[in-house]
Enzyme design. Structure first.
Site, PDB file in Angstrom:
ATOM      1  N   GLY A  46      73.513  68.214 108.251  1.00 20.00           N
ATOM      2  CA  GLY A  46      72.264  68.117 109.554  1.00 20.00           C
ATOM      3  C   GLY A  46      71.310  69.327 109.142  1.00 20.00           C
ATOM      4  O   GLY A  46      71.529  70.039 108.205  1.00 20.00           O
ATOM      5  N   GLN A  51      64.617  75.063 110.665  1.00 16.53           N
ATOM      6  CA  GLN A  51      65.116  75.336 109.538  1.00 16.53           C
ATOM      7  C   GLN A  51      63.912  75.080 108.229  1.00 16.53           C
ATOM      8  O   GLN A  51      64.024  75.282 107.075  1.00 16.53           O
ATOM      9  CB  GLN A  51      66.412  74.439 109.032  1.00 16.53           C
ATOM     10  CG  GLN A  51      67.508  75.052 109.796  1.00 16.53           C
ATOM     11  CD  GLN A  51      68.743  74.324 109.488  1.00 16.53           C
ATOM     12  OE1 GLN A  51      69.073  73.384 109.920  1.00 16.53           O
ATOM     13  NE2 GLN A  51      69.473  74.857 108.651  1.00 16.53           N
ATOM     14  N   CYS A  88      75.904  76.024 106.766  1.00 12.55           N
ATOM     15  CA  CYS A  88      74.331  75.988 107.097  1.00 12.55           C
ATOM     16  C   CYS A  88      73.491  76.018 105.990  1.00 12.55           C
ATOM     17  O   CYS A  88      73.735  77.088 104.996  1.00 12.55           O
ATOM     18  CB  CYS A  88      74.179  76.943 108.454  1.00 12.55           C
ATOM     19  SG  CYS A  88      72.537  76.716 108.938  1.00 12.55           S
ATOM     20  N   LEU A  89      72.717  75.078 105.754  1.00  6.05           N
ATOM     21  CA  LEU A  89      71.705  75.295 104.782  1.00  6.05           C
ATOM     22  C   LEU A  89      70.659  76.443 104.697  1.00  6.05           C
ATOM     23  O   LEU A  89      70.370  77.029 103.715  1.00  6.05           O
ATOM     24  CB  LEU A  89      70.772  74.216 104.600  1.00  6.05           C
ATOM     25  CG  LEU A  89      71.475  72.610 104.525  1.00  6.05           C
ATOM     26  CD1 LEU A  89      70.351  71.724 104.518  1.00  6.05           C
ATOM     27  CD2 LEU A  89      72.149  72.801 102.960  1.00  6.05           C
ATOM     28  N   HIS A 130      76.200  72.344 116.443  1.00  6.28           N
ATOM     29  CA  HIS A 130      75.566  73.307 115.356  1.00  6.28           C
ATOM     30  C   HIS A 130      74.203  73.111 115.422  1.00  6.28           C
ATOM     31  O   HIS A 130      73.399  74.057 115.426  1.00  6.28           O
ATOM     32  CB  HIS A 130      76.111  73.103 114.061  1.00  6.28           C
ATOM     33  CG  HIS A 130      75.825  73.797 112.971  1.00  6.28           C
ATOM     34  ND1 HIS A 130      76.616  74.651 112.064  1.00  6.28           N
ATOM     35  CD2 HIS A 130      74.567  73.858 112.389  1.00  6.28           C
ATOM     36  CE1 HIS A 130      75.752  75.188 111.396  1.00  6.28           C
ATOM     37  NE2 HIS A 130      74.549  74.673 111.264  1.00  6.28           N
ATOM     38  N   GLU A 131      73.750  71.807 115.136  1.00  7.30           N
ATOM     39  CA  GLU A 131      72.279  71.621 114.953  1.00  7.30           C
ATOM     40  C   GLU A 131      71.659  71.796 116.515  1.00  7.30           C
ATOM     41  O   GLU A 131      70.406  72.768 116.433  1.00  7.30           O
ATOM     42  CB  GLU A 131      72.040  70.131 114.550  1.00  7.30           C
ATOM     43  CG  GLU A 131      72.739  69.760 113.409  1.00  7.30           C
ATOM     44  CD  GLU A 131      72.252  70.748 112.115  1.00  7.30           C
ATOM     45  OE1 GLU A 131      71.252  71.511 112.125  1.00  7.30           O
ATOM     46  OE2 GLU A 131      72.963  70.847 111.191  1.00  7.30           O
ATOM     47  N   HIS A 134      70.684  75.606 116.827  1.00  6.46           N
ATOM     48  CA  HIS A 134      69.647  75.969 116.046  1.00  6.46           C
ATOM     49  C   HIS A 134      68.025  76.111 116.964  1.00  6.46           C
ATOM     50  O   HIS A 134      67.324  76.729 116.873  1.00  6.46           O
ATOM     51  CB  HIS A 134      69.229  75.035 114.877  1.00  6.46           C
ATOM     52  CG  HIS A 134      69.856  75.468 113.627  1.00  6.46           C
ATOM     53  ND1 HIS A 134      69.666  76.860 112.909  1.00  6.46           N
ATOM     54  CD2 HIS A 134      70.924  74.628 112.903  1.00  6.46           C
ATOM     55  CE1 HIS A 134      70.652  76.607 111.858  1.00  6.46           C
ATOM     56  NE2 HIS A 134      71.278  75.611 111.777  1.00  6.46           N
TER      57      HIS A 134
HETATM   58 NI    NI Z   1      72.856  75.021 110.470  1.00  2.00          NI
END
Ligand code: NI
Length: 157
Positions: A46, A51, A88-89, A130-131, A134
């Site tokens: 995701g 991000q 996480c990216l 999680h997303e 963000h």
């Molecule tokens: Ni993330």
């Protein structure tokens, strides 16, 4: 379409709160297309707009090559609990366990402004939480816990 650069967790921008999307226009569609290309290229589950440097309440999921877009998402119900190892990216290593609901009901809009409601379970529920975090500047590294033994993944038992 283009692969966008990922904002790292060390950049304070990642802590900003994203804003509600009011216009469902070509600029939004371009953002969503680029986010899809970016999450694919980086093998992520995701990606949230913050991000890639855009403060819009938007995230995308890629679950087993099923790709879903969420605009202005709201988690309206949760059930149960689970502990899964997240990454996480924007963070990279290390991964860490976070406590999340086993099931979430999320209400959101698609890219054209149509509202939908989705019930997500297991790993998909983890990704939604999680997303969604963000969008409020919250990272999984803020929430890492030691899970109860029964939730440890097999390689760590
Ligand atoms: Ni993330």
């Amino acid at each position: 379409m283009a692969i966008r650069e990922i904002v790292p967790h060390t950049d304070s921008f990642i802590r900003k709160r994203s804003k509600t999307v009011k216009v469902f226009d070509e600029k939004l569609w371009e953002l969503l297309d680029d986010m899809k290309e970016t999450v694919d290229a980086k093998y992520g589950s995701g990606l949230a707009a913050v991000q890639v440097g855009v403060l819009k309440r938007v995230f995308v999921l890629n679950i087993n090559n099923m790709y879903i877009e969420f605009v202005n998402p709201q988690i309206i119900d949760t059930k149960g609990e689970q502990y899964k190892k997240e990454g996480c990216l924007s963070v990279g290593m290390p991964f860490g366990y976070v406590k999340r609901p086993q099931q979430v009901t999320v209400r959101a809009f698609d890219r054209y402004g149509n509202q939908f409601t989705l019930v997500c379970e297991d790993w998909t529920a983890v990704c939604v939480c999680h997303e969604n975090d963000h969008l409020d500047g919250v990272l999984y590294i803020d929430k890492i816990v030691t899970p109860p033994a029964e939730f440890l993944e097999e390689d760590e038992e």
